[in-house]
Design a protein around this motif. Structure first.
Motif, mmCIF file in Angstrom:
data_model
loop_
_atom_site.group_PDB
_atom_site.id
_atom_site.type_symbol
_atom_site.label_atom_id
_atom_site.label_comp_id
_atom_site.label_asym_id
_atom_site.label_seq_id
_atom_site.Cartn_x
_atom_site.Cartn_y
_atom_site.Cartn_z
ATOM 1 N N PHE A 229 -12.741 3.918 -4.067
ATOM 2 C CA PHE A 229 -13.538 4.307 -2.898
ATOM 3 C C PHE A 229 -12.701 5.140 -1.924
ATOM 4 C CE2 PHE A 229 -15.244 3.755 1.353
ATOM 5 C CZ PHE A 229 -16.621 3.930 1.169
ATOM 6 N N LEU A 230 -11.459 4.728 -1.705
ATOM 7 C CA LEU A 230 -10.604 5.405 -0.726
ATOM 8 C C LEU A 230 -10.287 6.849 -1.112
ATOM 9 C CD1 LEU A 230 -8.115 2.514 0.105
ATOM 10 C CD2 LEU A 230 -9.620 3.660 1.742
ATOM 11 N N VAL A 231 -10.210 7.117 -2.414
ATOM 12 C CA VAL A 231 -9.845 8.476 -2.857
ATOM 13 C C VAL A 231 -11.014 9.163 -3.562
ATOM 14 C CG1 VAL A 231 -7.395 7.898 -3.052
ATOM 15 C CG2 VAL A 231 -8.878 7.588 -5.026
ATOM 16 N N ARG A 232 -12.212 8.700 -3.284
ATOM 17 C CA ARG A 232 -13.392 9.232 -3.976
ATOM 18 C C ARG A 232 -13.569 10.744 -3.789
ATOM 19 N NH1 ARG A 232 -14.527 6.906 0.657
ATOM 20 N NH2 ARG A 232 -16.179 7.686 2.064
ATOM 21 N N ARG A 233 -13.247 11.235 -2.595
ATOM 22 C CA ARG A 233 -13.424 12.674 -2.349
ATOM 23 C C ARG A 233 -12.424 13.494 -3.177
ATOM 24 N NH1 ARG A 233 -14.422 10.413 2.771
ATOM 25 N NH2 ARG A 233 -16.541 10.864 3.528
ATOM 26 N N LYS A 234 -11.194 12.988 -3.315
ATOM 27 C CA LYS A 234 -10.206 13.688 -4.134
ATOM 28 C C LYS A 234 -10.637 13.694 -5.604
ATOM 29 C CE LYS A 234 -6.180 12.686 -1.193
ATOM 30 N NZ LYS A 234 -4.852 12.037 -1.137
ATOM 31 N N PHE B 105 -10.143 -4.858 -4.753
ATOM 32 C CA PHE B 105 -9.149 -3.879 -4.332
ATOM 33 C C PHE B 105 -9.030 -2.730 -5.333
ATOM 34 C CE2 PHE B 105 -7.713 -7.250 -1.430
ATOM 35 C CZ PHE B 105 -7.541 -6.497 -0.273
ATOM 36 N N ALA B 106 -9.289 -2.991 -6.608
ATOM 37 C CA ALA B 106 -9.316 -1.912 -7.598
ATOM 38 C C ALA B 106 -10.458 -0.944 -7.277
ATOM 39 C CB ALA B 106 -9.482 -2.481 -9.005
ATOM 40 N N LEU B 107 -11.634 -1.496 -6.998
ATOM 41 C CA LEU B 107 -12.774 -0.661 -6.616
ATOM 42 C C LEU B 107 -12.516 0.014 -5.278
ATOM 43 C CD1 LEU B 107 -15.702 -3.039 -7.656
ATOM 44 C CD2 LEU B 107 -14.908 -0.993 -8.852
ATOM 45 N N GLY B 108 -11.830 -0.718 -4.385
ATOM 46 C CA GLY B 108 -11.500 -0.153 -3.084
ATOM 47 C C GLY B 108 -10.605 1.071 -3.203
ATOM 48 N N VAL C 48 0.839 -1.203 0.000
ATOM 49 C CA VAL C 48 0.000 0.000 0.000
ATOM 50 C C VAL C 48 0.871 1.249 0.000
ATOM 51 C CG1 VAL C 48 -1.679 1.314 1.365
ATOM 52 C CG2 VAL C 48 -1.896 -1.171 1.169
ATOM 53 N N ASP C 49 0.507 2.216 -0.803
ATOM 54 C CA ASP C 49 1.246 3.469 -0.851
ATOM 55 C C ASP C 49 1.111 4.194 0.488
ATOM 56 O OD1 ASP C 49 2.666 5.632 -2.309
ATOM 57 O OD2 ASP C 49 0.801 6.716 -1.929
ATOM 58 N N ALA C 50 2.233 4.563 1.075
ATOM 59 C CA ALA C 50 2.229 5.156 2.411
ATOM 60 C C ALA C 50 1.645 6.556 2.435
ATOM 61 C CB ALA C 50 3.658 5.183 2.967
ATOM 62 N N ASP C 51 1.506 7.175 1.289
ATOM 63 C CA ASP C 51 0.958 8.534 1.233
ATOM 64 C C ASP C 51 -0.546 8.522 0.975
ATOM 65 O OD1 ASP C 51 1.314 11.515 1.023
ATOM 66 O OD2 ASP C 51 0.521 11.106 -0.965
ATOM 67 N N SER C 52 -0.975 7.858 -0.076
ATOM 68 C CA SER C 52 -2.384 7.888 -0.476
ATOM 69 C C SER C 52 -3.217 6.770 0.136
ATOM 70 C CB SER C 52 -2.496 7.798 -1.998
ATOM 71 O OG SER C 52 -1.986 6.549 -2.459
ATOM 72 N N GLY C 53 -2.561 5.672 0.524
ATOM 73 C CA GLY C 53 -3.291 4.530 1.072
ATOM 74 C C GLY C 53 -3.855 3.590 0.032
ATOM 75 N N ILE C 54 -3.536 3.815 -1.250
ATOM 76 C CA ILE C 54 -4.061 2.928 -2.283
ATOM 77 C C ILE C 54 -3.178 1.685 -2.423
ATOM 78 C CG2 ILE C 54 -5.129 4.822 -3.556
ATOM 79 C CD1 ILE C 54 -2.880 4.559 -5.619
#
Length: 216
Positions: A208-213, A202-205, A84-90
């Motif tokens: 979802f995790l960056v949906r606001r951005k 996980f692709a959809l996840g 997982v990317d430590a900055d964005s969480g993706i």
């Protein structure tokens, strides 16, 4: 759309490993939107339970699943290992195994190769990997582990607390998959079918995790 059509489409995705390409396409899209991979990777794994039922023609549990002990409890199923990317969480890397495979065995598959820092729990402790990762500008963020019968130095305990705070982000993709998407147990028999679904989830996840951005 009939059930047969959906089934044939799923088999097509599995046969050509298209769901693995899907997460690459999603992350490429995110990069185009300015959400790119940084220099740090968080590594972790989660257990996905498999049904223990033997209500099938062979009257047997899924032979491709296995049992593992976590704490005082035993679990039957498989594992999803993520980088997982430590900055964005993706999630940028994903690997799947049967449950009994130790988390550290897929370490190399979860790094993108340009990390200046890696973060993980005590299950990933490795003197050899730590030595290989050493160098100017690099940080080995794997939690310190005391020798058998010994105790950690107070400084190492402080380091572990810092690492734990950074590592907390790695739990977010698992929470999305299990809580938002309700994926607690495997849906199919065999590793291949479930692996294909993991990549889709996980692709959809990631979206979802960056949906606001993405909507900003």
């Amino acid at each position: 759309m009939t059930k047969t059509t959906i089934l044939n489409f799923r088999h097509l995705l599995e046969k050509h490993q298209l769901t693995e390409k899907l997460i690459v396409e999603v992350n490429t899209h995110l990069a185009d939107q300015g959400i790119t991979l940084r220099s740090g990777t968080l590594v972790d794994a989660t257990i996905i339970g498999a049904p223990c039922s033997t209500k099938n023609e062979a009257k047997a549990r899924d032979p491709e699943m296995s049992s593992t002990k976590k704490g005082n409890d035993w679990y039957f199923g498989m594992k999803a290992h993520v980088g997982v990317d430590a900055d964005s969480g993706i999630v940028h890397s994903l690997q799947t195994t049967t449950a009994k495979v130790h988390d550290s065995q897929v370490w190399d598959d979860l790094l993108h190769g340009k990390e200046t820092s890696v973060w993980a729990d005590k299950g990933y402790v490795s003197t050899a990997r730590e030595a290989a990762f050493s160098g100017a500008g690099k940080f080995w963020g794997v939690m310190r582990k005391a020798a058998i019968g010994g105790k950690l130095h107070p400084i190492e305990e402080d380091i572990n607390r810092i690492i734990a705070k950074v590592r907390a982000l790695v739990e977010h993709p698992f929470r999305v998959i299990k809580r938002q998407f309700g994926y607690i147990n495997t849906r199919y028999r065999g590793l291949a079918k479930n692996r294909a679904q993991f990549f889709t989830l996980f692709a959809l996840g990631n979206l979802f995790l960056v949906r606001r951005k993405l909507m900003a």
